[in-house]
Design a protein around this motif. Structure first.
Motif, PDB file in Angstrom:
ATOM      1  N   GLN A 366       8.204  17.557  12.020  1.00 39.70           N
ATOM      2  CA  GLN A 366       8.838  16.480  12.276  1.00 39.70           C
ATOM      3  C   GLN A 366       7.385  15.637  12.169  1.00 39.70           C
ATOM      4  OE1 GLN A 366      11.994  17.623  14.662  1.00 39.70           O
ATOM      5  NE2 GLN A 366      13.309  17.011  12.205  1.00 39.70           N
ATOM      6  N   ARG A 367       6.396  16.337  13.698  1.00 37.50           N
ATOM      7  CA  ARG A 367       5.751  15.599  14.176  1.00 37.50           C
ATOM      8  C   ARG A 367       4.799  15.015  12.372  1.00 37.50           C
ATOM      9  NH1 ARG A 367       2.971  13.252  18.142  1.00 37.50           N
ATOM     10  NH2 ARG A 367       0.353  13.791  19.147  1.00 37.50           N
ATOM     11  N   ALA A 368       4.274  15.995  11.751  1.00 37.81           N
ATOM     12  CA  ALA A 368       3.237  15.881  10.983  1.00 37.81           C
ATOM     13  C   ALA A 368       3.830  15.001  10.176  1.00 37.81           C
ATOM     14  CB  ALA A 368       2.982  16.462  10.572  1.00 37.81           C
ATOM     15  N   VAL A 369       5.069  14.523  10.416  1.00 41.50           N
ATOM     16  CA  VAL A 369       6.255  13.349   9.169  1.00 41.50           C
ATOM     17  C   VAL A 369       5.646  12.147   9.916  1.00 41.50           C
ATOM     18  CG1 VAL A 369       7.503  12.835   8.318  1.00 41.50           C
ATOM     19  CG2 VAL A 369       7.768  14.758   8.289  1.00 41.50           C
ATOM     20  N   VAL A 370       5.549  11.576  11.418  1.00 46.41           N
ATOM     21  CA  VAL A 370       5.610  10.502  11.977  1.00 46.41           C
ATOM     22  C   VAL A 370       4.018  10.333  11.449  1.00 46.41           C
ATOM     23  CG1 VAL A 370       5.849   9.515  14.237  1.00 46.41           C
ATOM     24  CG2 VAL A 370       7.281  11.333  12.563  1.00 46.41           C
ATOM     25  N   LEU A 371       3.290  11.237  12.342  1.00 50.13           N
ATOM     26  CA  LEU A 371       1.221  10.896  12.371  1.00 50.13           C
ATOM     27  C   LEU A 371       1.165  10.342  11.017  1.00 50.13           C
ATOM     28  CD1 LEU A 371       0.448  13.982  14.529  1.00 50.13           C
ATOM     29  CD2 LEU A 371       0.648  11.233  14.513  1.00 50.13           C
ATOM     30  N   ASP A 372       2.036  10.742   9.699  1.00 50.17           N
ATOM     31  CA  ASP A 372       1.247  10.073   8.481  1.00 50.17           C
ATOM     32  C   ASP A 372       1.824   9.352   7.330  1.00 50.17           C
ATOM     33  OD1 ASP A 372      -0.176  13.597   7.984  1.00 50.17           O
ATOM     34  OD2 ASP A 372       1.679  13.702   6.529  1.00 50.17           O
ATOM     35  N   GLY A 373       2.825   8.759   8.959  1.00 49.55           N
ATOM     36  CA  GLY A 373       3.060   7.243   7.817  1.00 49.55           C
ATOM     37  C   GLY A 373       4.159   6.381   8.484  1.00 49.55           C
ATOM     38  N   PHE A 374       4.037   7.289  10.644  1.00 47.93           N
ATOM     39  CA  PHE A 374       5.123   5.502  11.054  1.00 47.93           C
ATOM     40  C   PHE A 374       3.847   5.723  12.185  1.00 47.93           C
ATOM     41  CE2 PHE A 374       7.637   8.310   8.462  1.00 47.93           C
ATOM     42  CZ  PHE A 374       9.102   7.406   8.591  1.00 47.93           C
ATOM     43  N   THR A 375       2.368   5.665  12.191  1.00 51.90           N
ATOM     44  CA  THR A 375       2.815   5.554  13.695  1.00 51.90           C
ATOM     45  C   THR A 375       2.055   4.110  13.571  1.00 51.90           C
ATOM     46  OG1 THR A 375      -0.474   5.610  12.290  1.00 51.90           O
ATOM     47  CG2 THR A 375       0.722   7.728  13.453  1.00 51.90           C
ATOM     48  N   LEU A 376       1.891   3.275  14.834  1.00 52.90           N
ATOM     49  CA  LEU A 376       1.687   1.722  15.135  1.00 52.90           C
ATOM     50  C   LEU A 376       0.687   0.954  14.039  1.00 52.90           C
ATOM     51  CD1 LEU A 376       2.125   1.214  18.903  1.00 52.90           C
ATOM     52  CD2 LEU A 376       3.502   0.176  16.838  1.00 52.90           C
ATOM     53  N   ASP A 377      -0.685   2.047  14.326  1.00 51.15           N
ATOM     54  CA  ASP A 377      -1.660   1.710  12.914  1.00 51.15           C
ATOM     55  C   ASP A 377      -1.219   1.499  11.762  1.00 51.15           C
ATOM     56  OD1 ASP A 377      -3.323   1.287  14.916  1.00 51.15           O
ATOM     57  OD2 ASP A 377      -4.445   3.825  14.798  1.00 51.15           O
ATOM     58  N   THR A 378      -0.974   2.564  11.274  1.00 51.54           N
ATOM     59  CA  THR A 378      -0.116   1.689   9.508  1.00 51.54           C
ATOM     60  C   THR A 378       0.373   0.535   9.719  1.00 51.54           C
ATOM     61  OG1 THR A 378      -0.209   4.395   9.385  1.00 51.54           O
ATOM     62  CG2 THR A 378       0.848   3.662   7.976  1.00 51.54           C
ATOM     63  N   VAL A 379       1.943   0.782  10.407  1.00 48.87           N
ATOM     64  CA  VAL A 379       2.730   0.045  10.205  1.00 48.87           C
ATOM     65  C   VAL A 379       2.181  -1.216  10.870  1.00 48.87           C
ATOM     66  CG1 VAL A 379       4.485  -1.165  11.520  1.00 48.87           C
ATOM     67  CG2 VAL A 379       4.758   1.679  10.961  1.00 48.87           C
ATOM     68  N   THR A 380       1.487  -1.462  11.628  1.00 50.66           N
ATOM     69  CA  THR A 380       0.545  -2.824  12.001  1.00 50.66           C
ATOM     70  C   THR A 380      -0.054  -3.087  10.716  1.00 50.66           C
ATOM     71  OG1 THR A 380       0.562  -2.399  13.986  1.00 50.66           O
ATOM     72  CG2 THR A 380      -1.049  -4.254  13.316  1.00 50.66           C
ATOM     73  N   ARG A 381      -0.763  -2.436   9.676  1.00 50.48           N
ATOM     74  CA  ARG A 381      -1.617  -2.385   8.212  1.00 50.48           C
ATOM     75  C   ARG A 381      -0.377  -2.940   7.549  1.00 50.48           C
ATOM     76  NH1 ARG A 381      -3.406   2.023   8.110  1.00 50.48           N
ATOM     77  NH2 ARG A 381      -2.376   2.439   6.327  1.00 50.48           N
ATOM     78  N   LYS A 382       0.962  -2.814   7.387  1.00 51.49           N
ATOM     79  CA  LYS A 382       1.161  -3.416   6.324  1.00 51.49           C
ATOM     80  C   LYS A 382       1.584  -4.616   6.820  1.00 51.49           C
ATOM     81  CE  LYS A 382       2.986   1.807   5.032  1.00 51.49           C
ATOM     82  NZ  LYS A 382       3.317   2.393   4.262  1.00 51.49           N
ATOM     83  N   HIS A 383       2.494  -4.500   7.829  1.00 50.95           N
ATOM     84  CA  HIS A 383       2.586  -6.131   8.568  1.00 50.95           C
ATOM     85  C   HIS A 383       1.643  -6.864   8.273  1.00 50.95           C
ATOM     86  CE1 HIS A 383       5.684  -4.461  10.477  1.00 50.95           C
ATOM     87  NE2 HIS A 383       6.716  -5.381   9.945  1.00 50.95           N
ATOM     88  N   LEU A 384       0.711  -6.427   8.387  1.00 48.60           N
ATOM     89  CA  LEU A 384      -0.498  -7.687   8.344  1.00 48.60           C
ATOM     90  C   LEU A 384      -0.923  -7.927   6.776  1.00 48.60           C
ATOM     91  CD1 LEU A 384      -3.060  -6.378  11.349  1.00 48.60           C
ATOM     92  CD2 LEU A 384      -1.642  -9.123  10.899  1.00 48.60           C
ATOM     93  N   ASP A 385      -1.123  -6.649   5.756  1.00 49.65           N
ATOM     94  CA  ASP A 385      -1.375  -6.769   4.385  1.00 49.65           C
ATOM     95  C   ASP A 385      -0.376  -8.176   4.000  1.00 49.65           C
ATOM     96  OD1 ASP A 385      -3.013  -5.843   5.427  1.00 49.65           O
ATOM     97  OD2 ASP A 385      -2.460  -3.884   4.093  1.00 49.65           O
ATOM     98  N   VAL A 386       1.468  -7.658   4.652  1.00 52.81           N
ATOM     99  CA  VAL A 386       2.015  -8.588   4.093  1.00 52.81           C
ATOM    100  C   VAL A 386       1.970 -10.310   4.506  1.00 52.81           C
ATOM    101  CG1 VAL A 386       4.674  -9.587   4.227  1.00 52.81           C
ATOM    102  CG2 VAL A 386       3.547  -7.228   3.718  1.00 52.81           C
ATOM    103  N   PHE A 387       1.361 -10.058   6.267  1.00 53.08           N
ATOM    104  CA  PHE A 387       1.345 -11.836   6.484  1.00 53.08           C
ATOM    105  C   PHE A 387       0.274 -12.240   6.071  1.00 53.08           C
ATOM    106  CE2 PHE A 387       2.836  -9.742  10.952  1.00 53.08           C
ATOM    107  CZ  PHE A 387       3.916 -10.417   9.698  1.00 53.08           C
ATOM    108  N   GLU A 388      -0.690 -11.685   4.890  1.00 56.79           N
ATOM    109  CA  GLU A 388      -2.423 -12.609   4.047  1.00 56.79           C
ATOM    110  C   GLU A 388      -1.074 -12.671   2.992  1.00 56.79           C
ATOM    111  OE1 GLU A 388      -4.797 -13.318   5.447  1.00 56.79           O
ATOM    112  OE2 GLU A 388      -5.585 -12.087   7.007  1.00 56.79           O
ATOM    113  N   LEU A 389      -0.761 -11.985   2.225  1.00 58.82           N
ATOM    114  CA  LEU A 389       0.109 -12.553   1.468  1.00 58.82           C
ATOM    115  C   LEU A 389       0.809 -13.892   1.215  1.00 58.82           C
ATOM    116  CD1 LEU A 389       0.489  -9.175  -0.697  1.00 58.82           C
ATOM    117  CD2 LEU A 389      -1.104 -10.534  -1.397  1.00 58.82           C
ATOM    118  N   MET A 390       1.335 -13.955   2.303  1.00 62.11           N
ATOM    119  CA  MET A 390       2.818 -14.850   1.966  1.00 62.11           C
ATOM    120  C   MET A 390       1.974 -15.826   2.743  1.00 62.11           C
ATOM    121  SD  MET A 390       5.351 -12.547   3.946  1.00 62.11           S
ATOM    122  CE  MET A 390       6.666 -13.734   4.349  1.00 62.11           C
TER     123      MET A 390
END
Length: 399
Positions: A366-390
């Motif tokens: 379960q910890r590996a699931v979080v490390l793979d897709g739910f870290t702040l670094d990953t989620v921050t990057r996804k938000h910033l990518d969307v902001f750039e496009l918007m």
């Protein structure tokens, strides 16, 4: 890029969306972006302050009256003409490229949505909570509020929606008429290192729990997370593990589970701490053998993901397809039960409590699931990518 972050909830108020808004704002600053944060006044927190590189503006607010209803919750509202003027003044001075709103039914989202419409600023709206209830009267009320109040107001800015799980996608499509073309699939973020840090308190010793089996249920007690599923499961758990305790950590806005525990004769197995400081959460997680919080089918929220990140076997009432793009496998990297299903929950708790090795194996995955897709670094990057496009799609000179 200049990013305006908006959330009625923000520290020192505790809660998943409050801490996520704070964490994301800090990460945006670390990435070299300018950030201003608008929130509601809360207790003695200053009206303005600089927090980790960004300025926080707390607008005057009033609390929802506590009427003794099961929907009572600690919500503050900011809607008044003077605050609308404040919003326009603060944001005009800041000149945001994008506005990131947290919470579709919180009125700061509505105020900033009006600003965004007037100024032509793109808006990303994170849907943290769905207006739903198992109580028929409340359910009808919430549907009416969504249809006649929330949908028209958030529609002012025609936002894109941050969809954190499949339940949110279904909800936003049905309640707000939003299609896949307006969805951004970004999960909630957690900080695995913070969650798994060494405990600073010996919770078991302080509460006199000893070394017996301990189930921790972390988060405010509200109707959609009312803990009655745990109460109903306890007779079956105590039959096999008679020393089991359930520790409920969070403010109690709704105490139906305590009355139910008395009726079922299992009240002795329950301990309640009330609200605790955010800094103490890792100590409570470290004390747990099993964590069970999201049991009513409303999703797998921040508290459950933090428990997974802390390396604790965590039970949730969601499907294996809950997170788009994330493969959950029951009894491999997840422990999944049907919502409010007593037999499922009894089986899961007894199996985990009886087998420490299986508990550790599942917790590790379960910890590996979080490390793979739910870290702040990953989620921050996804938000910033969307902001750039918007921001790039906004007509030149529009803001």
């Amino acid at each position: 890029m200049r990013i305006a972050v908006v959330n009625n909830f923000f520290p020192p108020r505790v809660g998943g969306s409050a801490h996520l808004a704070s964490a994301l704002a800090e990460r945006f600053v670390r990435q070299g972006h300018e950030v201003v944060l608008l929130t509601a006044a809360y207790h003695d927190a200053p009206a303005e302050e600089v927090v980790r590189g960004y300025r926080v503006h707390r607008l005057p607010a009033f609390g929802m009256p506590q009427l003794g209803l099961s929907i009572d919750f600690d919500i503050t509202f900011t809607t008044r003409p003077s605050n609308l003027r404040r919003v326009f003044r603060v944001l005009d001075e800041f000149r945001p490229d994008v506005i990131h709103q947290h919470g579709q039914f919180l009125d700061l989202s509505w105020l900033t949505g009006w600003y965004a419409r007037k100024r032509g600023i793109p808006v990303l709206l994170s849907v943290h909570t769905r207006l739903e209830s198992r109580n028929r009267a409340y359910s009808l009320l919430f549907r009416a509020l969504d249809r006649f109040l929330v949908r028209p107001l958030i529609g002012l800015a025609r936002p894109r929606f941050v969809i954190m799980d499949e339940l949110a996608a279904t909800y936003c499509a049905a309640r707000y008429g939003a299609g896949e073309e307006r969805f951004e699939h970004i999960p909630v973020a957690v900080d695995p290192e913070w969650c798994a840090q060494p405990p600073t308190r010996d919770v078991r010793a302080e509460l006199g729990i000893g070394t017996g089996p301990l189930v921790v249920s972390l988060g405010h007690v509200i109707p959609l997370r009312d803990r009655t599923a745990l109460v109903d499961a306890m007779p079956g758990v105590l039959a096999e593990h008679p020393d089991t305790k359930v520790l409920v950590v969070g403010h109690q806005y709704y105490d139906a589970y305590l009355r139910r525990a008395e009726r079922l004769g299992v009240a002795h197995a329950f301990l309640s701490t009330g609200a605790v400081p955010r800094a103490d959460v890792p100590s409570y997680l470290a004390a747990a053998d099993v964590v069970a919080h999201d049991l009513q089918g409303i999703g797998c929220g921040t508290a459950s993901l933090e428990a997974m990140a802390a390396g604790r076997a965590t039970i949730c009432a969601v499907r294996e397809t809950n997170f788009p793009g994330v493969e959950l496998r029951n009894w491999d990297n997840a422990v999944l039960v049907r919502p409010d299903h007593t037999e499922d929950l009894v089986t899961a708790l007894n199996r985990l409590l009886a087998d420490p090795e299986e508990r550790r194996r599942i917790a590790c995955r379960q910890r590996a699931v979080v490390l793979d897709g739910f870290t702040l670094d990953t989620v921050t990057r996804k938000h910033l990518d969307v902001f750039e496009l918007m921001s790039a799609s906004t007509p030149a000179g529009k803001h």
